[in-house]
Each structure stands twice: as structure tokens, then as C-alpha cells.
Design a protein around this motif. Structure first.
Motif, PDB file in Angstrom:
ATOM      1  N   TYR A  72      27.374  30.655  69.325  1.00 41.19           N
ATOM      2  CA  TYR A  72      27.771  31.957  69.852  1.00 41.19           C
ATOM      3  C   TYR A  72      27.634  32.085  71.358  1.00 41.19           C
ATOM      4  N   GLY A  73      27.014  31.114  72.042  1.00 41.94           N
ATOM      5  CA  GLY A  73      26.854  31.227  73.480  1.00 41.94           C
ATOM      6  C   GLY A  73      26.500  29.902  74.125  1.00 41.94           C
ATOM      7  N   THR A  74      26.539  29.913  75.432  1.00 42.16           N
ATOM      8  CA  THR A  74      26.217  28.722  76.210  1.00 42.16           C
ATOM      9  C   THR A  74      25.175  29.074  77.263  1.00 42.16           C
ATOM     10  N   PRO A  75      24.455  28.085  77.804  1.00 39.39           N
ATOM     11  CA  PRO A  75      23.462  28.369  78.844  1.00 39.39           C
ATOM     12  C   PRO A  75      24.122  28.981  80.076  1.00 39.39           C
ATOM     13  N   GLY A  76      23.331  29.764  80.813  1.00 37.76           N
ATOM     14  CA  GLY A  76      23.834  30.372  82.027  1.00 37.76           C
ATOM     15  C   GLY A  76      23.709  31.885  82.029  1.00 37.76           C
ATOM     16  N   GLY A  77      23.304  32.474  80.911  1.00 37.39           N
ATOM     17  CA  GLY A  77      23.156  33.925  80.859  1.00 37.39           C
ATOM     18  C   GLY A  77      23.365  34.448  79.453  1.00 37.39           C
ATOM     19  N   ARG A  78      22.957  35.696  79.269  1.00 37.64           N
ATOM     20  CA  ARG A  78      23.053  36.297  77.935  1.00 37.64           C
ATOM     21  C   ARG A  78      24.489  36.601  77.548  1.00 37.64           C
ATOM     22  N   TRP A  79      25.380  36.716  78.546  1.00 32.65           N
ATOM     23  CA  TRP A  79      26.751  37.138  78.270  1.00 32.65           C
ATOM     24  C   TRP A  79      27.737  35.985  78.338  1.00 32.65           C
ATOM     25  N   HIS A  80      27.235  34.759  78.380  1.00 33.40           N
ATOM     26  CA  HIS A  80      28.101  33.585  78.302  1.00 33.40           C
ATOM     27  C   HIS A  80      28.375  33.313  76.828  1.00 33.40           C
ATOM     28  N   LEU A  81      29.282  34.096  76.267  1.00 34.07           N
ATOM     29  CA  LEU A  81      29.518  34.059  74.833  1.00 34.07           C
ATOM     30  C   LEU A  81      30.817  33.334  74.500  1.00 34.07           C
ATOM     31  N   THR A  82      30.815  32.688  73.350  1.00 32.38           N
ATOM     32  CA  THR A  82      32.036  32.113  72.814  1.00 32.38           C
ATOM     33  C   THR A  82      32.849  33.216  72.136  1.00 32.38           C
ATOM     34  N   ALA A  83      34.033  32.866  71.643  1.00 29.01           N
ATOM     35  CA  ALA A  83      34.835  33.851  70.910  1.00 29.01           C
ATOM     36  C   ALA A  83      34.086  34.326  69.669  1.00 29.01           C
ATOM     37  N   ALA A  84      33.425  33.404  68.983  1.00 30.30           N
ATOM     38  CA  ALA A  84      32.615  33.788  67.827  1.00 30.30           C
ATOM     39  C   ALA A  84      31.453  34.674  68.249  1.00 30.30           C
ATOM     40  N   GLY A  85      30.880  34.390  69.419  1.00 32.02           N
ATOM     41  CA  GLY A  85      29.777  35.201  69.917  1.00 32.02           C
ATOM     42  C   GLY A  85      30.196  36.628  70.228  1.00 32.02           C
ATOM     43  N   LEU A  86      31.407  36.791  70.770  1.00 31.96           N
ATOM     44  CA  LEU A  86      31.905  38.144  71.046  1.00 31.96           C
ATOM     45  C   LEU A  86      32.093  38.935  69.757  1.00 31.96           C
ATOM     46  N   TRP A  87      32.655  38.287  68.725  1.00 38.52           N
ATOM     47  CA  TRP A  87      32.804  38.967  67.429  1.00 38.52           C
ATOM     48  C   TRP A  87      31.436  39.298  66.834  1.00 38.52           C
ATOM     49  N   TYR A  88      30.512  38.370  66.960  1.00 38.19           N
ATOM     50  CA  TYR A  88      29.153  38.540  66.432  1.00 38.19           C
ATOM     51  C   TYR A  88      28.469  39.743  67.077  1.00 38.19           C
ATOM     52  N   LEU A  89      28.618  39.867  68.396  1.00 41.78           N
ATOM     53  CA  LEU A  89      27.909  40.918  69.125  1.00 41.78           C
ATOM     54  C   LEU A  89      28.569  42.290  68.955  1.00 41.78           C
ATOM     55  N   PHE A  90      29.893  42.330  68.970  1.00 42.43           N
ATOM     56  CA  PHE A  90      30.580  43.625  69.004  1.00 42.43           C
ATOM     57  C   PHE A  90      31.121  44.086  67.648  1.00 42.43           C
ATOM     58  N   ILE A  91      31.138  43.211  66.644  1.00 42.84           N
ATOM     59  CA  ILE A  91      31.646  43.600  65.333  1.00 42.84           C
ATOM     60  C   ILE A  91      30.608  43.379  64.236  1.00 42.84           C
ATOM     61  N   SER A  92      30.158  42.144  64.064  1.00 39.18           N
ATOM     62  CA  SER A  92      29.312  41.794  62.917  1.00 39.18           C
ATOM     63  C   SER A  92      27.954  42.491  62.967  1.00 39.18           C
ATOM     64  N   ILE A  93      27.247  42.351  64.084  1.00 36.62           N
ATOM     65  CA  ILE A  93      25.928  42.985  64.185  1.00 36.62           C
ATOM     66  C   ILE A  93      26.019  44.503  64.079  1.00 36.62           C
ATOM     67  N   PRO A  94      26.969  45.177  64.773  1.00 39.58           N
ATOM     68  CA  PRO A  94      27.068  46.630  64.617  1.00 39.58           C
ATOM     69  C   PRO A  94      27.349  47.073  63.182  1.00 39.58           C
ATOM     70  N   ILE A  95      28.127  46.305  62.429  1.00 40.14           N
ATOM     71  CA  ILE A  95      28.381  46.678  61.035  1.00 40.14           C
ATOM     72  C   ILE A  95      27.077  46.708  60.254  1.00 40.14           C
ATOM     73  N   LEU A  96      26.284  45.648  60.372  1.00 41.42           N
ATOM     74  CA  LEU A  96      25.013  45.587  59.649  1.00 41.42           C
ATOM     75  C   LEU A  96      24.063  46.679  60.105  1.00 41.42           C
ATOM     76  N   GLN A  97      23.968  46.891  61.411  1.00 42.02           N
ATOM     77  CA  GLN A  97      23.052  47.906  61.931  1.00 42.02           C
ATOM     78  C   GLN A  97      23.478  49.303  61.511  1.00 42.02           C
ATOM     79  N   PHE A  98      24.777  49.573  61.497  1.00 41.37           N
ATOM     80  CA  PHE A  98      25.256  50.888  61.081  1.00 41.37           C
ATOM     81  C   PHE A  98      24.940  51.149  59.612  1.00 41.37           C
ATOM     82  N   VAL A  99      25.193  50.163  58.763  1.00 36.17           N
ATOM     83  CA  VAL A  99      24.894  50.318  57.333  1.00 36.17           C
ATOM     84  C   VAL A  99      23.408  50.576  57.128  1.00 36.17           C
ATOM     85  N   LEU A 100      22.567  49.858  57.870  1.00 36.17           N
ATOM     86  CA  LEU A 100      21.117  50.039  57.739  1.00 36.17           C
ATOM     87  C   LEU A 100      20.676  51.409  58.239  1.00 36.17           C
ATOM     88  N   LEU A 101      21.192  51.828  59.387  1.00 36.38           N
ATOM     89  CA  LEU A 101      20.820  53.141  59.926  1.00 36.38           C
ATOM     90  C   LEU A 101      21.304  54.277  59.025  1.00 36.38           C
TER      91      LEU A 101
END
Length: 265
Positions: free
Chosen positions: A179-208
């Protein structure tokens, strides 16, 4: 001797009144409501009584997990071979293939069990006739809070604001991952962008949203506790007639079997 027929007649009238009240009471549910539920209805992912569970499980799980797999497979960027493989990231698979489906399937369990618990207040005559309007008001108040559009929109906003803030606080990567490469927290791959902005929010929303439902349920019980309940200290259940209420915790923490009755004993 003349008093017995009167008592019997009074009990019969009270039973009839209780049945009428049960028919008039709103159908209490912590799940059947809110903008997300209405969106699922229009998308044919849920019916009026939470039908299509497997369809709902499949669609939501695949939206959260499958793009991560596909984007990782087709990622041809440099250094891909040295990354931590998505297939070996057990934490991600547990989140989206186990925890997320369990949280979604639990909605059906809670819907069946909590409805029976609420009806027991009237069926067992714990709520007296004079307090039935206030009991009905407590139910309607819970349903209004459940259906509020700003509440669920606030959960979505909270998920993204706090989620991105927590991501910003992560330790920068020292090695390449799926999901990412060295150099910073926002050096994300395409999978990392989906993970951060779609997948994780879905799980967190369902839990909340589950935390919100727990709050609504506890608030409803607090309102009911303010009524003049007909409690019997010598009741055989040793809980003044409220033992069924203690068993309602099974709705939130116990697996459901179709062979079990929906209403607690």
C-alpha cells in the motif's frame, strides 16, 4: 365470592387492552432506518425486514477487499517485487473478510432479538397502562434518533477527518509494502489510496454505527427506567420480572442459531 368474577373480568380486559397496545406500538428496531438503510433499499441490497443478507455481505465485502487485491496484482511500479505482499497481510484479510461481514450479519440478529425484548415490557405488564403513552414516546424518540440524516452524515465526516488525522500520525514506512513506499506517509500505491479512502472508512463507519445503536438502546432503557414499572420483588426470575432484559445482551454478543427462539425466555 362475588369479587372473583370481577377480578377475572378485569384481567381479561387488561389482556385485551395489552394486545391492542401491542398492535399500536411502533415496530422497534435499531437497524431498520437511517439514510444508509434507505440507500440499500433502493439498491436492492436490503428488504423491509433485512432480507438479502448474503447479497449485502458479498457486495460490501467485495467493495472493501477485492479492489485491493486487483490493484496489487496489476501494480507494475518499480520495486514491486520487494514489497510486503498483500496476500500475506493477515491483518487486512481479518478486517475485511471476517470482522466486516460479522458486523453486517449481526444487524439481523439484533433486529430479531431486540424487538422481542421491547415487546416483553408490554406483554409481561411491566409497563402499566397509565405509562403506555410515555413508553410509546420513548420508542418513537429512539426511532427518530436512529433515522436522523445529520447523525449518519456526522459519522461519515468523523470517519474521514479522524481517520486521515490518525494516518498522518503513523510512523513513515521504512520498507516497501503493497500500500505504500518509503519516503512519507502519503507515498501510496493505487491499492493504498483505495485502502485509505474507501476500505478503512467503510469498516470504521460500520463500527461507529454500532456504537450509535448501542447509545440509542441504552438511552431507551434509561427512559423506560424513569417510568413507574410494575416490578415484583418475589418474581421467580429473581430479577423482579426483568430477567429477560438482562438476556438482551445476547443480541449484541451471541451468535444466532435458527433453531433458537427469537424471544428470550
Amino acid at each position: 365470592m362475588a369479587a372473583r368474577p370481577n377480578i377475572s373480568a378485569g384481567a381479561s380486559r387488561q389482556t385485551i387492552t395489552g394486545l391492542n397496545v401491542l398492535r399500536e406500538l411502533p415496530d422497534f428496531s435499531l437497524v431498520l432506518g437511517g439514510p444508509i438503510f434507505q440507500l440499500f433499499r433502493r439498491s436492492h441490497l436490503v428488504g423491509d425486514s433485512l432480507e438479502f443478507l448474503y447479497r449485502r455481505l458479498l457486495v460490501i465485502t467485495l467493495v472493501a477487499w477485492l479492489p485491493l487485491l486487483l490493484l496489487t496484482i496489476f501494480d507494475t511500479s518499480a520495486g514491486n517485487l520487494g514489497r510486503l505482499s498483500f496476500v500475506h497481510d493477515v491483518e487486512v484479510h481479518v478486517r475485511f473478510l471476517i470482522a466486516l461481514p460479522v458486523l453486517i450479519a449481526a444487524e439481523l440478529i439484533v433486529h430479531w432479538r431486540i424487538r422481542a425484548v421491547v415487546r416483553n415490557f408490554v406483554e409481561r405488564r411491566i409497563v402499566l397502562t397509565g405509562d403506555l403513552p410515555r413508553f410509546q414516546s420513548a420508542i418513537e424518540s429512539a426511532l427518530r434518533l436512529r433515522n436522523l440524516v445529520p447523525v449518519e452524515l456526522g459519522l461519515v465526516l468523523f470517519v474521514y477527518v479522524c481517520g486521515l488525522w490518525l494516518w498522518q500520525g503513523r510512523v513513515p514506512l521504512e520498507t516497501s509494502t503493497w500500500y505504500g513506499t518509503p519516503g512519507g506517509r502519503w507515498h501510496l500505491t493505487a491499492a493504498g489510496l483505495w485502502y485509505l479512502f474507501i476500505s478503512i472508512p467503510i469498516l470504521q463507519f460500520v463500527l461507529l454505527r454500532w456504537y450509535l445503536r448501542l447509545f440509542i438502546w441504552f438511552r431507551f432503557l434509561w427512559q423506560v427506567s424513569r417510568l413507574n414499572l410494575h416490578l415484583v420483588p418475589t418474581h421467580p426470575d429473581r430479577c423482579a420480572g426483568l430477567a429477560f432484559l438482562g438476556k438482551s445482551a445476547y443480541a449484541f454478543g451471541r451468535s444466532y442459531s435458527r433453531k433458537e427462539p427469537c424471544s428470550p425466555a
